[in-house]
Scaffold this active site. Structure first.
Site, PDB file in Angstrom:
ATOM      1  N   SER A  88     -12.389  -2.507   0.187  1.00 44.53           N
ATOM      2  CA  SER A  88     -12.592  -1.814   1.397  1.00 44.53           C
ATOM      3  C   SER A  88     -13.977  -1.362   1.662  1.00 44.53           C
ATOM      4  O   SER A  88     -14.730  -1.076   0.893  1.00 44.53           O
ATOM      5  CB  SER A  88     -11.694  -0.907   1.795  1.00 44.53           C
ATOM      6  N   ARG A 105       0.877  -1.169  -0.144  1.00 39.41           N
ATOM      7  CA  ARG A 105       0.036  -0.151   0.019  1.00 39.41           C
ATOM      8  C   ARG A 105       0.784   1.116  -0.026  1.00 39.41           C
ATOM      9  O   ARG A 105       1.467   1.541   1.017  1.00 39.41           O
ATOM     10  CB  ARG A 105      -0.775  -0.072   1.166  1.00 39.41           C
ATOM     11  N   LYS A 136      -3.768   5.950  10.718  1.00 37.55           N
ATOM     12  CA  LYS A 136      -4.479   7.242   9.982  1.00 37.55           C
ATOM     13  C   LYS A 136      -5.571   7.714  10.349  1.00 37.55           C
ATOM     14  O   LYS A 136      -6.392   6.951  10.965  1.00 37.55           O
ATOM     15  CB  LYS A 136      -4.292   6.758   8.434  1.00 37.55           C
TER      16      LYS A 136
END
Length: 202
Positions: free
Chosen positions: A100, A31, A129
């Site tokens: 997701s 990612r 995050k």
């Protein structure tokens, strides 16, 4: 229906892939956020070289065109990237697709794309995050598992090794981790501990 390994790490560089692949992981997700296309392509290419050598499958996050060009095994799309992705091209190459989800509307959009697996998160609070969503909790895992049918369900977000059993008991097929491996004081030992602890999970 695909069967995912019960545990896989999410990393942000080919270097991490190279460090973790020899441990015996079956799958790793790369990612990369806010990187120029040439950097992403270089990282994906390098990560794939390691994965092919080690017999590991690579999931490329979001950059679906580069993943197609380089021949990755899986593409994982967030909701924004799902909107612009060429799903026909992805399927035409035989790529595995994960998406997701964080709420019911996102789950509806994901299921409309016929993914191979659905990721749900964050299960617990996470500092990796900023998240606009509250922690999903274990009950949501069970609910999502009922709603997605025979697709694999990945739990992500704030899941530590100590919490893994609860996630599996709730219905998760696989757990993806970020901070609990790469943010650990001894990442390789932690990854090895994950592999040992989840080895018996069907």
């Amino acid at each position: 229906m695909i069967i995912l390994p019960p545990f896989y790490p999410i990393v942000d560089s080919a270097e991490w892939v190279g460090r973790l692949a020899p441990l015996g992981i079956e799958l790793v997700q790369l990612r990369l956020k806010a990187q120029p296309a040439e950097v992403v392509r270089r990282e994906v290419h390098a990560a794939l070289a390691v994965c092919r050598w080690q017999g590991v499958q690579l999931v490329v996050n979001d950059y679906w065109q580069i993943a197609l060009d380089e021949g990755a095994d899986f593409i994982h799309l967030g909701q924004q990237d799902l909107l612009g992705a060429d799903l026909k091209a992805i399927r035409g190459r035989g790529m595995r697709l994960g998406i997701s989800t964080h709420d019911y509307a996102e789950l509806d959009r994901a299921l409309a794309a016929s993914p191979d697996y659905v990721a749900l998160g964050p299960i617990y609070a996470t500092t990796r995050k900023a998240m606009p969503w509250a922690p999903q909790g274990l009950a949501r895992i069970a609910e999502w598992k009922r709603l997605i049918g025979d697709r694999a369900l990945v739990a992500i977000g704030g899941v530590t090794l100590e919490r893994a059993a609860d996630c599996f008991d709730a219905g998760a097929d696989s757990i993806a981790t970020i901070g609990d491996v790469t943010g650990h004081a001894d990442p390789l030992a932690r990854a090895a501990a994950w592999l040992t602890a989840t080895a018996a999970h069907p």
